[in-house]
Write an enzyme that holds these catalytic residues in place. Structure first.
Site, PDB file in Angstrom:
ATOM      1  N   ASP A   1       0.849  -1.203   0.000  1.00 41.63           N
ATOM      2  CA  ASP A   1       0.000   0.000   0.000  1.00 41.63           C
ATOM      3  C   ASP A   1       0.880   1.247   0.000  1.00 41.63           C
ATOM      4  OD1 ASP A   1      -2.178  -1.646   0.166  1.00 41.63           O
ATOM      5  OD2 ASP A   1      -2.343  -1.477   2.353  1.00 41.63           O
TER       6      ASP A   1
HETATM    7  N1  URA Z   1      -1.327  -5.917   3.714  1.00 45.17           N
HETATM    8  C1  URA Z   1      -1.797  -4.656   3.761  1.00 45.17           C
HETATM    9  O1  URA Z   1      -2.852  -4.396   4.312  1.00 45.17           O
HETATM   10  N2  URA Z   1      -1.051  -3.677   3.178  1.00 45.17           N
HETATM   11  C2  URA Z   1       0.120  -3.904   2.573  1.00 45.17           C
HETATM   12  O2  URA Z   1       0.761  -2.967   2.066  1.00 45.17           O
HETATM   13  C3  URA Z   1       0.594  -5.223   2.541  1.00 45.17           C
HETATM   14  C4  URA Z   1      -0.148  -6.211   3.113  1.00 45.17           C
END
Ligand code: URA
Length: 231
Positions: free
Chosen positions: A101
């Site tokens: 993310d």
């Molecule tokens: N899970 C999430 O919620 N965000 C990420 O960036 C990676 C795994």
């Protein structure tokens, strides 16, 4: 594909002639004479025929320390993408082997080898990913058992595979998951009434983020690192 098939498919030499060229030692694969037409080659094998280079595409495998604020995408009209951090001659050929993310940090892999990235990301391969998580509220001891049992995600109508939660104390933990569902870690903590405040990926399978790498920097993977996901 097979080397002899690669050579005949070019259309310049019929099958019989290809066999003769091979027998005569006129074909080189990755710099060495190859006489066996059954030899398996990939699109990254360097192929020479009588000194002429028929194929020479470099395979690129990079590890990036993704900083917060960058999108895991190749282009985006609004936000900077991780590609802006990659100063490499073959940058435009690269794609991401997994995502993080925008606010998340840590290990991100890039490559131009689609077979390799498929093995890294394919859920059936069950590659483990380790995240260092800091949450809003204290992580209750029962959370580990709940994550180990799996969390039901209604949107996908599935239950997450058993995950291992190691509570480091208070609001910090290491979480190991074996798949990569959309916002998986955040949704798992949300399911137990908590919220992820920061998320950092430390490893993917046996590949660990290089501690010498500052945020925003990348380095090529070594041969042994590439081999972690090769067949
Ligand atoms: N899970 C999430 O919620 N965000 C990420 O960036 C990676 C795994």
């Amino acid at each position: 594909m097979r080397l002899d098939r690669f050579l005949t498919r070019r259309g310049t030499h019929p099958c019989k002639e290809v066999s003769r060229l091979l027998q005569d030692g006129r074909v080189r694969v990755d710099g060495a004479v190859e006489t066996d037409g059954r030899r398996r080659i990939s699109r990254f094998s360097r192929i020479e025929l009588e000194g002429e280079i028929l194929q020479a595409q470099e395979a690129v495998y990079l590890m990036l320390y993704k900083p917060a604020g960058y999108l895991s995408a190749t282009t985006d009209p609004l936000h900077p993408t991780v590609m802006e951090l990659i100063d490499h001659p073959l940058r435009d050929e690269l794609h991401l082997a997994g995502r993080l993310d925008r606010a998340s940090t840590g290990l991100l892999l890039l490559t131009n080898d689609g077979c390799w990235s498929k093995r890294v990301t394919e859920p059936l391969e069950e590659i483990s990913k380790v995240y260092r998580v800091t949450t809003r509220d204290e992580i209750s001891p029962e959370t580990a058992a709940i994550f180990a049992a799996g969390i039901y995600f209604a949107y996908e109508d599935l239950t997450t595979r058993p995950a291992v939660l190691e509570i480091l104390g208070g609001r910090d933990a290491l979480l190991t998951i074996h798949e990569g569902r959309y916002h998986q870690v955040k949704r798992m903590f949300h399911a137990v009434g908590n919220q992820v405040l920061s998320l950092h990926r430390e490893s993917i399978g046996p590949l660990v983020l290089d501690e010498a790498l500052p945020p925003g920097k990348f380095r090529p993977l070594g041969a042994a690192e590439v081999a972690c996901f090769s067949r």
